[in-house]
Design an enzyme around this catalytic site. Structure first.
Site, PDB file in Angstrom:
ATOM      1  N   ASP A 142      22.152   5.622 -23.148  1.00  0.00           N
ATOM      2  CA  ASP A 142      21.341   4.433 -23.897  1.00  0.00           C
ATOM      3  C   ASP A 142      20.047   4.276 -23.195  1.00  0.00           C
ATOM      4  OD1 ASP A 142      22.724   1.743 -25.600  1.00  0.00           O
ATOM      5  OD2 ASP A 142      20.686   1.725 -24.555  1.00  0.00           O
TER       6      ASP A 142
ATOM      7  N   ASP B 274      15.933   7.913 -24.225  1.00  0.00           N
ATOM      8  CA  ASP B 274      15.875   7.934 -25.630  1.00  0.00           C
ATOM      9  C   ASP B 274      16.660   8.946 -26.520  1.00  0.00           C
ATOM     10  OD1 ASP B 274      15.022   7.814 -28.254  1.00  0.00           O
ATOM     11  OD2 ASP B 274      12.931   7.592 -27.926  1.00  0.00           O
TER      12      ASP B 274
ATOM     13  N   ASP C 114      27.849   2.896 -31.199  1.00  0.00           N
ATOM     14  CA  ASP C 114      27.982   1.564 -31.777  1.00  0.00           C
ATOM     15  C   ASP C 114      26.589   1.042 -31.576  1.00  0.00           C
ATOM     16  OD1 ASP C 114      29.339  -0.728 -32.812  1.00  0.00           O
ATOM     17  OD2 ASP C 114      29.142  -1.703 -30.415  1.00  0.00           O
TER      18      ASP C 114
ATOM     19  N   LYS D 295      28.502   2.745 -36.296  1.00  0.00           N
ATOM     20  CA  LYS D 295      28.285   1.831 -36.907  1.00  0.00           C
ATOM     21  C   LYS D 295      27.093   2.123 -37.939  1.00  0.00           C
ATOM     22  CE  LYS D 295      26.530  -1.612 -34.529  1.00  0.00           C
ATOM     23  NZ  LYS D 295      26.474  -2.787 -33.685  1.00  0.00           N
TER      24      LYS D 295
END
Length: 202
Positions: free
Chosen positions: A73, A92, A114, A154
């Site tokens: 992340d 990134d 997610d 997601k």
């Protein structure tokens, strides 16, 4: 809907904190995994967009002392997200050098994501940005999942959902759309599930 409606702890938030998870999103993955069996002990899992780390904690608890979790992340994980079988990369996800480091830790039995873009309140913009993230996660799955591997990502429901669903059908033997009970009722997020990556799809 006011901004504060998302900031006020609800049932799922209070339950997450009481069980040692950084955020309520853990129950979405828990329900997805119970329904689709994305990963079990001994699995090698990639968690994209993982901060603050609820999904990573759930995956680590599921894996126990076996298997391996690679998590990535832009932001750091919460301080209590730890594990001997956890490898975390901060950076990134679009960066090629980071992608290569993640690839070298694979291949993976499951890839989960997610990640969500910063929202503007403009549904057209927000769904477009979400679709870009889904495309990115899909590319990780396409290039780093083992044959037979599973995927969950997601997505904000919008005009691109149909095309993204078609991509899933090309890569996986089984593809589904699923909205867990822990999703907020006013949210237009859902999850795309891909099961059993087809052999030879890279």
């Amino acid at each position: 809907m006011s901004v504060n409606s998302y900031e006020k702890p609800d049932f799922w938030s209070k339950k997450a904190f009481s069980e040692g998870y950084p955020a309520r999103s853990v129950y979405k993955l828990k329900e997805i995994n119970e329904k689709y069996n994305l990963f079990t002990k001994n699995a090698h899992v990639l968690d994209l967009g993982s901060a603050p780390g609820s999904w990573s904690v759930f995956i680590l608890r599921t894996l126990g002392e076996t298997g391996k979790l690679v998590s990535a992340d832009l932001k750091p994980l919460a301080k209590n997200v730890k594990g001997n079988n956890l490898v975390f990369f901060q950076g990134d996800l679009y960066d090629e050098s980071l992608r290569e480091r993640i690839r070298l830790q694979g291949p993976y039995d499951a890839v989960v994501c997610d990640a969500a873009p910063p929202t503007t309140g403009n549904r057209l913009i927000d769904t477009s940005r979400s679709a870009d993230l889904v495309d990115l996660a899909f590319d990780y799955a396409k290039t780093m999942l083992k044959a037979g591997g599973n995927f969950a990502v997601k997505i904000f429901q919008g005009s691109d959902t149909r095309a993204l669903t078609a991509n899933m059908k090309d890569l996986f033997e089984v593809s589904r759309s699923f909205k867990p009970a822990a999703c907020r009722s006013e949210s237009f997020e859902t999850y795309l599930i891909g099961m059993q990556k087809k052999d030879g799809c890279i």
